[in-house]
Design a protein around this motif. Structure first.
Motif, PDB file in Angstrom:
ATOM      1  N   UNK A 327       0.897  -1.007  -0.048  1.00 34.77           N
ATOM      2  CA  UNK A 327       0.006   0.077   0.113  1.00 34.77           C
ATOM      3  C   UNK A 327       0.907   1.123  -0.154  1.00 34.77           C
ATOM      4  N   UNK A 328       1.085   1.753  -1.020  1.00 37.00           N
ATOM      5  CA  UNK A 328       1.950   2.976  -1.349  1.00 37.00           C
ATOM      6  C   UNK A 328       1.127   4.260  -0.693  1.00 37.00           C
ATOM      7  N   UNK A 329       1.837   5.008   0.061  1.00 38.83           N
ATOM      8  CA  UNK A 329       3.113   4.962   0.642  1.00 38.83           C
ATOM      9  C   UNK A 329       3.177   4.428   2.252  1.00 38.83           C
ATOM     10  N   UNK A 337      -0.537  -9.091  -4.681  1.00 34.72           N
ATOM     11  CA  UNK A 337      -1.495  -8.931  -4.699  1.00 34.72           C
ATOM     12  C   UNK A 337      -2.250  -7.787  -5.825  1.00 34.72           C
ATOM     13  N   UNK A 517      -7.378   2.664 -12.276  1.00 32.53           N
ATOM     14  CA  UNK A 517      -7.219   4.009 -11.471  1.00 32.53           C
ATOM     15  C   UNK A 517      -8.552   4.611 -11.048  1.00 32.53           C
ATOM     16  N   UNK A 519     -11.209   3.247 -10.141  1.00 37.38           N
ATOM     17  CA  UNK A 519     -11.606   2.679  -9.025  1.00 37.38           C
ATOM     18  C   UNK A 519     -10.884   2.781  -7.777  1.00 37.38           C
ATOM     19  N   UNK A 520      -9.956   3.935  -7.996  1.00 39.16           N
ATOM     20  CA  UNK A 520      -9.110   3.923  -6.506  1.00 39.16           C
ATOM     21  C   UNK A 520      -7.942   3.029  -6.400  1.00 39.16           C
ATOM     22  N   UNK A 521      -7.865   2.189  -7.566  1.00 41.32           N
ATOM     23  CA  UNK A 521      -6.680   1.300  -7.345  1.00 41.32           C
ATOM     24  C   UNK A 521      -5.338   1.652  -7.746  1.00 41.32           C
ATOM     25  N   UNK A 522      -4.391   2.708  -7.550  1.00 42.31           N
ATOM     26  CA  UNK A 522      -3.476   3.098  -8.387  1.00 42.31           C
ATOM     27  C   UNK A 522      -2.390   2.037  -8.444  1.00 42.31           C
ATOM     28  N   UNK A 523      -2.246   1.127  -7.257  1.00 42.59           N
ATOM     29  CA  UNK A 523      -1.282   0.156  -7.371  1.00 42.59           C
ATOM     30  C   UNK A 523      -1.608  -0.918  -8.435  1.00 42.59           C
TER      31      UNK A 523
END
Lengths: 559, 337
Positions: A327-329, A337, A517, A519-523
């Motif tokens: 989970x950055x940062x 995952x 992105x 959906x809030x999922x940058x990683x």
């Protein structure tokens, strides 16, 4: 008289078939440009005149009189001119280091500098935010308060974004030089600075103009970077988005789209004016340049190239790392995952993208190389018209082109409606979206050959196609491969035009990145982008291997 | 040679044609703005109930989808609109493309969640929420806000991001709910006061929450479920629902007049109101119009109230749709930078 008579007849006949060939090819090149560029644009242009009280200038008047208008136009131009100046100077220095110094590590540098081309632009903006954002690595580690959002944020990300494009063009211009000129300069005792100013710079003027034109249009029509990193700094391209996506106001979006087309017309005029003064740098009597080692010059080149490549690696690298971080940062433990893609169809869009991109590569090569060849044979108004058509797409923001395609090809009255909703139209859209750049790469390649060769071939009785086949193609085929690879890669990572054309069965990889992105999922978005970059890298390695196997030892992809 | 080319061309055309018009019985196309991961779960549920019907889905953001549907208007490609903002749906240009339909079970849906003329009905919805990054809040010694009124505290200057009302549906929802609850005059004054603290107006509605999650800013004004998702991801976010009442938006469904497969499209719309579907809404949505949808424990832990009705501000959708152009023009003039 009696002897020469029959010869004149065959020669006239040959010239006639030759003319016919050129004419035929001109039509074959121009017609698709009209169908796939002009018609969609006409549709959009039409829209800009549709007002509530009928057809008229109402939308333009309304937009010009809005208080935001001047500010947005000024914003667009200052950010674009600043970026263009920085990019062209930096990229020229880089290309110079690559071709005019004997520094080590050129192969690695040549590959790294192209990395931004292989990454969806969204991810590059992500990388810059991960690094330089208010809570990015730099600010967190050093407790600084750098605020990247706004003017400089756009400039920095657009410099990265456009750098490889400028480098490719300048690289082609600097790659070739006539050693005889440099030798005479040396013998006459000219200083290095003077040689650069009086020989190198003038010889590459055309490349500089091309690069300036390309970077200018890429930046002024770019919408991804200003969207992510521009903060409240509005530019024309984001205004289109505001109007079309936010308010479903096509007419106003079209007005701004039309305004964006004006700089393109200007760029064409300026470039034409320069081109008239341009002569082929390589003639039939040229000698290739041999580089003598020069420690100071080579060191300077090495340091500069390392800094540029270091920056590029940093931006792409941080995204790569982020894709493996929990989970950055906040939680920097490594994990896989993010590679469980929880979007519809999983990784399927990646393979769809590969097919669409291969098709775009093939179509793109045929279309742009044919265009570039025809351009050499045309003169006057016809040449200017075709040239304008060929580079017009560069001025069209992807979003405008994509919407134009819907209006043009989802019309039951259009016989090409059959293409709508298929993967084919995605490939075609990508080809014509990036037509200008591909066409310029092909033209730059072609312009390296002096027209003396054409004339020699023609005067020996070679027809147009024969000249093409046995003189031009054997010399420029590495450029041709570059064009194909260019279209393939752009197709893999582009988003703005195709976002309006994808269907449930033709979802593309870059669109998946956006959805993740969103959906809030940058990683996860970073992870999907890493997959895209890997596919592109593998495809490039494959192309490269095939080229080497086929005997072309010194071919480098992308010019 | 020419013969060969012609027959190949012919074959290609036929292949393309069957590809384009491939939507036969047993297959429908839905256009939606629901989240990707939710779509997957809902469709798995539908597949269990009606295995014979295949649903092809195109997902775009609310505004992009509006642009797409309007651009395709002369020749619509979809059979149903699924989970799409009601303020967009009531655009007359969209409404005239739909066909009135009363799905089975529509009677259990409250009147405010369905069209009087049966052109659309809501299944789920979302409402305004603040994503507050607790780490950044602590670092800057800022108090935890609990209402819209708190946000004008000068201490928050440069720490709040808000969606752009002109380009984001969530942004418009926030602005219009403030104008409705405070009245236009006081509402605009409040927005001008709030503007002093706003660092950026963001063009998308979920991004402010994401920016707060990664710590770019302390507070992101967004919709509640984007906060729930970021909390479940593990970000140091607290979800705050404004105590004045949260403006909300419903996600509605409709049948297209031009649907190529109306029978199956209707079955799909019917399924959206079944108890099976309602159970899924409880797991995936912050509010639902279908009785039987109960939020899961995880969602409640993330800060969503058990009874959403208690935190909502009762919106006047007719007014918010009717005044949209005027409000956005005013917002652009007096607030947008």
């Amino acid at each position: 008289m009696t002897v020469s008579h029959p010869r004149t007849v065959t020669q006239t006949a040959r010239i006639d078939t030759d003319r016919l060939a050129v004419l035929g090819l001109t039509v074959a090149v121009a017609l698709p440009l009209i169908v796939f560029v002009v018609l969609p644009l006409v549709g959009i242009l039409n829209l800009s005149f549709v007002t509530e009280d009928g057809i008229g200038w109402g939308n333009f008047v309304r937009y010009f009189s809005s208080p935001k208008f001047t500010r947005v136009v000024v914003n667009s131009f200052t950010v674009t001119l600043t970026t263009t100046a920085i990019t062209v100077v930096l990229a020229y220095a880089f290309a110079y280091a690559m071709h005019r110094t004997a520094m080590p590590g050129k192969r690695a540098f040549g590959m790294i500098v192209l990395l931004p081309l292989f990454a969806p632009s969204l991810v590059q903006a992500l990388g810059i935010l991960f690094m330089f954002g208010r809570n990015g690595v730099i600010n967190r580690s050093f407790g600084l308060g750098i605020d990247i959002y706004g003017f400089w944020g756009i400039v920095i990300s657009d410099v990265f974004y456009s750098f490889p494009h400028a480098y490719l063009i300048l690289s082609a211009a600097l790659a070739l030089a006539d050693a005889r000129v440099y030798e005479s300069a040396q013998m006459l005792g000219a200083s290095a600075a003077r040689v650069f100013r009086t020989i190198t710079l003038p010889a590459t003027r055309y490349g500089v103009m091309s690069a300036t034109f390309v970077v200018f249009t890429i930046v002024i029509t770019d919408f991804g970077n200003p969207m992510v990193i521009g903060g409240d700094f509005s530019v024309l391209a984001t205004e289109i988005y505001n109007q079309v996506s936010g308010q479903s106001n096509f007419a106003m979006g079209a007005v701004i789209g039309v305004l964006l087309l004006i700089p393109a017309g200007l760029a064409v005029v300026i470039e034409k004016w320069i081109m008239r003064r341009h002569h082929a740098s390589i003639t039939d009597r040229s000698q290739p340049l041999r580089l003598m080692p020069d420690r100071r010059r080579d060191m300077a080149g090495l340091v500069y190239a390392s800094v540029v490549c270091g920056m590029i690696l940093l931006i792409v690298g941080v995204v790569f790392v982020a894709s493996f971080v929990t989970l950055w940062p906040y939680n920097m433990h490594l994990s896989l995952r993010h590679y469980r893609f929880e979007v519809q169809n999983g990784l399927q869009p990646l393979w769809t993208s590969v097919w669409v991109s291969l098709a775009a590569g093939a179509i793109g090569v045929v279309v742009t190389v044919a265009g570039a060849c025809v351009m050499r044979r045309l003169h006057g108004a016809a040449a200017q018209a075709l040239y304008f058509l060929s580079i017009l797409p560069a001025a069209v923001p992807g979003m405008v082109l994509g919407l134009g395609y819907i209006f043009a090809f989802n019309d039951p009255a259009n016989p090409l409606e059959i293409l709508y909703g298929t993967a084919v139209i995605l490939a075609i859209c990508n080809v014509y979206h990036y037509h200008a750049q591909g066409f310029l790469i092909a033209t730059t390649g072609l312009n390296q050959i002096s027209r003396v060769f054409d004339e020699a071939s023609t005067s020996l009785g070679g027809s147009f196609f024969r000249t093409l086949r046995s003189v031009i193609l054997p010399i420029i085929w590495p450029s041709i491969v570059s064009v194909g690879v260019f279209f393939f890669v752009r197709s893999m990572v582009t988003l703005s035009a195709v976002i309006f054309l994808v269907t449930p069965s033709t979802q593309l990889a870059a669109v998946s990145v956006l959805l993740l992105d969103d959906a809030g999922n940058q990683n996860q978005a970073a992870a999907f982008s890493v997959c895209i970059m890997l596919v592109v890298a593998m495809a490039l390695a494959l192309f490269h291997g095939l080229l080497r196997l086929s005997g072309a030892k010194r071919v480098s992809l992308f010019g | 040679m020419t013969k060969w080319t012609r027959s190949t061309k012919c074959a290609a055309m036929i292949a393309l044609a069957s590809f384009c018009y491939g939507a036969q019985a047993g297959e429908i196309t839905a256009y939606t703005s629901l989240e990707e991961d939710d779509i997957r779960v809902y469709l798995q549920g539908f597949a269990k109930a009606k295995p014979a019907i295949k649903v092809n889905v195109l997902r775009l953001s609310t505004g992009d989808l509006a642009a797409r549907m309007l651009a395709e208007k002369s020749n619509p490609r979809h059979d149903v609109i699924w989970g799409w903002a009601v303020t967009q749906m009531v655009d007359p240009r969209i409404l005239e493309m739909t066909e009135a339909y009363k799905p089975a079970g529509i009677d259990q849906v409250k009147p405010e969640f369905k069209d009087a003329q049966n052109r659309w009905f809501a299944t789920t919805g979302y409402f305004a929420g603040f994503c507050v990054n607790t780490e950044i809040l602590k670092k800057n010694n800022l108090p935890m806000p609990s209402s819209w009124a708190d946000l004008t505290n000068p201490a928050y200057k440069g720490q709040i991001v808000m969606p752009n009302a002109a380009s984001s549906g969530t942004g418009y929802l926030q602005v219009v709910s403030i104008l409705q609850m405070k009245g236009e005059e006081k509402g605009w004054q409040y927005l001008k006061d709030l503007d002093k603290n706003i660092a950026q107006y963001i063009k998308s509605g979920s991004r402010p929450c994401k920016m707060a999650s990664t710590g770019e800013y302390a507070i992101g004004l967004s919709f509640a479920f984007s906060g729930v998702k970021q909390i479940m991801e593990g970000y140091p976010i607290k979800l705050v629902i404004p105590s004045e009442g949260a403006g909300y938006e419903t996600e509605v469904n409709a049948l297209m007049k031009t649907a190529k497969n109306k029978a199956d499209a209707k079955q799909f719309l019917d399924w959206l109101l079944t108890l099976d579907a309602a159970k899924l809404y409880g797991e995936r949505a912050e509010m639902s119009s279908v009785p039987g949808a109960k939020p899961t424990a995880d969602i409640l832990k993330a800060g969503l109230p058990a009874d959403v009705a208690t935190v909502l501000y009762k919106m006047d959708f007719d007014a918010s749709a009717k005044n949209k152009d005027r409000i956005i023009a005013e917002w652009k003039k007096s607030i947008e930078r």
